[in-house]
Scaffold this motif. Sequence first.
Motif, mmCIF file in Angstrom:
data_model
loop_
_atom_site.group_PDB
_atom_site.id
_atom_site.type_symbol
_atom_site.label_atom_id
_atom_site.label_comp_id
_atom_site.label_asym_id
_atom_site.label_seq_id
_atom_site.Cartn_x
_atom_site.Cartn_y
_atom_site.Cartn_z
ATOM 1 N N MET A 1 -40.709 -19.009 22.665
ATOM 2 C CA MET A 1 -39.990 -17.825 22.192
ATOM 3 C C MET A 1 -40.343 -17.566 20.734
ATOM 4 O O MET A 1 -40.791 -18.461 20.018
ATOM 5 N N ALA A 2 -40.068 -16.331 20.313
ATOM 6 C CA ALA A 2 -40.219 -15.941 18.917
ATOM 7 C C ALA A 2 -38.861 -15.464 18.407
ATOM 8 O O ALA A 2 -37.975 -15.150 19.209
ATOM 9 N N PRO A 3 -38.674 -15.412 17.089
ATOM 10 C CA PRO A 3 -37.431 -14.829 16.584
ATOM 11 C C PRO A 3 -37.314 -13.364 17.012
ATOM 12 O O PRO A 3 -38.321 -12.669 17.166
ATOM 13 N N ALA A 4 -36.087 -12.919 17.221
ATOM 14 C CA ALA A 4 -35.858 -11.508 17.511
ATOM 15 C C ALA A 4 -36.442 -10.663 16.379
ATOM 16 O O ALA A 4 -36.554 -11.120 15.239
ATOM 17 N N ARG A 5 -36.822 -9.454 16.715
ATOM 18 C CA ARG A 5 -37.400 -8.486 15.761
ATOM 19 C C ARG A 5 -38.848 -8.794 15.404
ATOM 20 O O ARG A 5 -39.414 -8.165 14.516
ATOM 21 N N THR A 6 -39.451 -9.783 16.078
ATOM 22 C CA THR A 6 -40.887 -9.975 15.915
ATOM 23 C C THR A 6 -41.591 -8.732 16.463
ATOM 24 O O THR A 6 -41.264 -8.274 17.558
ATOM 25 N N PRO A 7 -42.523 -8.139 15.751
ATOM 26 C CA PRO A 7 -43.174 -6.909 16.216
ATOM 27 C C PRO A 7 -43.753 -7.048 17.615
ATOM 28 O O PRO A 7 -44.353 -8.069 17.965
ATOM 29 N N ARG A 8 -43.581 -6.000 18.396
ATOM 30 C CA ARG A 8 -44.016 -6.022 19.791
ATOM 31 C C ARG A 8 -45.508 -6.342 19.955
ATOM 32 O O ARG A 8 -45.876 -7.115 20.856
#
Length: 326
Positions: A257-264
């Motif tokens: 997973m990545a942190p939320a708000r990581t660019p699409r």
Amino acid sequence: MQRRHALAWGASTILAAPGLLHAQGAAYPDRPVRFIVPFPAGGGTDTWARMAAEPMQTDLGQPIIIDNRGGAGGMVGTEYAAKVPPDGYQLLFTITTHIQSPVVMGRFPYDPVADFAPIGRLGTTAVNFVVGPKVPASVTTLAEFAAWSRGREVSIANYAPGSTGHAFGLILARELQLNATQVAYRGEAPMLQDILAGTVDGGFHSMAAAGEMVRARRVRPLAASGAQRSPSLPDVPTLVELGYSRRFIFDGFSGLMAPARTPRPIIERLAASFRQASQSPATHERLLRIDTVPAYLGPEDFGSFIATKLREWTEITQELDLRVES
């Protein structure tokens, strides 16, 4: 919590403006990427993370550093991962405790759904109840362990409070009517060390961590979780076939997973790399060797899966009163 959960995948990975894959003129990634693993080195989570990282770093053209940050059933490292800059350079490789520990311990330093952007699921795995040298060598079945335990206090280790291993330890103690003390560790590696040293009687382990010791006969598997027997342990019965709770079918997962708000666009780049790594024949062979079932899911399906598992574990925790003091 419920409103935040509803945000899930779509709102946490805001579509980026053109050029977000380029930082200061260089294509992403232009420096090493870090996998935050919320357990110590040497355990199952660490093993799975390295399996994914090795082919991904070749594809991405940058080293992937494994950053082990254990503690509080995985919550220390996971809380840290939720707060790092959402730039694609610090990611979270985690397991089922991602949704279990907050529920069982009754505190949410992070939202398991809304604070992360799923990249992919690697696989699923069962765990085996194993005993070490503290238990007489004559004990080779679960029934013999139950008989030996009568009239004595036994110690059942787990790799994290709130983990599958912890919940299974509690359920097993209830169903075998054991006078058992649950002993929590900061990961599978230190737990295995204490089982081998005879400090504790046994506990639930993944083959990713304990396989070598099982094959060397230094620990003895007495029963397995899951719906089917482990491929490498065909003679070890499942707890369900022995007549115990169907709750033991609950399998764990591992994924990135990545942190939320990581660019699409960055999520899409990482997801493509993770998919390639997860679905390669070499990775499948390595996973099966440690009784991990290859079970790749992409970002959206993995996100839905995590949300479903969070609901299921909340129900299990309430039904079986698995809450513990944190």
